[in-house]
Design an enzyme around this catalytic site. Sequence first.
Site, mmCIF file in Angstrom:
data_model
loop_
_atom_site.group_PDB
_atom_site.id
_atom_site.type_symbol
_atom_site.label_atom_id
_atom_site.label_comp_id
_atom_site.label_asym_id
_atom_site.label_seq_id
_atom_site.Cartn_x
_atom_site.Cartn_y
_atom_site.Cartn_z
ATOM 1 N N HIS A 81 0.818 -1.343 0.077
ATOM 2 C CA HIS A 81 0.076 0.029 -0.205
ATOM 3 C C HIS A 81 0.845 1.235 0.190
ATOM 4 O O HIS A 81 0.190 2.452 -0.316
ATOM 5 C CB HIS A 81 -1.137 0.069 1.301
ATOM 6 N N ASP A 122 -2.390 1.790 -4.764
ATOM 7 C CA ASP A 122 -3.504 2.322 -4.187
ATOM 8 C C ASP A 122 -4.729 1.004 -4.481
ATOM 9 O O ASP A 122 -4.816 0.184 -5.366
ATOM 10 C CB ASP A 122 -4.050 3.526 -4.619
#
Length: 310
Positions: free
Chosen positions: A280, A284
């Site tokens: 992350h 995204d």
Amino acid sequence: MENNIKLSEVVGSGRDGRILKEDILSFLAKQTGAILPPSPQLEITPPPPKAETPKPFQREQSASVPVPLAKPAVFTGKDVTEPLKGFHKAMVKTMSAALKIPHFGYCDEVDMTRLVQLRLELKPEAEARGVRLSFMPFFLKAASLGLLHYPALNASLDEDCKNITYKAAHNIGVAMDTQQGLIVPNVKNVQVRSIFEIAAELNRLQALGSTAQLGASDLTGGTFTLSNIGSIGGTYAKPVILPPEVAIGAIGKMQVLPRFDPDGQVVKAHILNISWSADHRIIDGATMSRFSNLWKSYLESPSSMLLDLK
Ligand code: CAO
């Protein structure tokens, strides 16, 4: 003798106070605090395993429950400590590094009904050419076609997290359960291979993996990973990214389940769940979701892959 037990300290429960096997085991268990299996099991001597090629597991013909082929464990009642070696040692290192990555998880289900039909048609043809065709080559090819659109998922981040490298080759790792433990060989350049070629390469890697003969070139250079844990069992998983890669997918066990068709009729569908994890820091959720949608669309309508095959 094996456990240095003084028989004078053991109370025998057999006829005329004879000491039985379970008396020894419960004596040992009391010393270690271990819990014994129910006593009827102790009296059953399991048949010796058949001398066949060792495999990590085998699918039963009549049911889909995998049956362990390993020799049944002998309950000794003793704790055993041994040093971590080989692949287990490597796993400690890789997974400890993976802990530093913030994992984004994303799951979906895929209707495999059409692909199940297509594989049924192609499997005998591949077999006639000496290759076993499972679903994995389709999963790999669909992933590679998706990676062409979302190269950020086939990338790596440097140690200082200052640069991202988009990898040209789609070297897709396949988590493999072997006698030696978990290994992840990769199929190199999936982007330029046909589904048949991917299947042949997977056959080669599986054969080498089962005899602990995989070399460094097969085990290094991976850029993205798929783990078909569903070949053993389970519906969902939380796969752990293999650094320096940035994404991994875990495939669950395909099940026949009721679903609605476009006309609202209940139909029999082959449903498979996919669980993705992405780094992350650079991926995204929207990117992961769009890639997953594309991967799923290739598998749900396998003929659509033809349009993009080179
Ligand atoms: N759902 C239903 N059926 C499945 C399946 C799934 N998810 N995955 C495999 N099958 C079927 C195959 O299609 C094949 O069927 P046929 O006999 O009709 O051809 C049969 O089960 C055996 O397949 P396979 O396991 O030999 O081959 P594969 O290419 O599907 O998978 C491999 C290869 C290496 C991924 C697998 O053997 C394996 O090791 N899986 C475990 C991976 C693992 O441990 N992951 C966890 C990593 S994290 O610790």
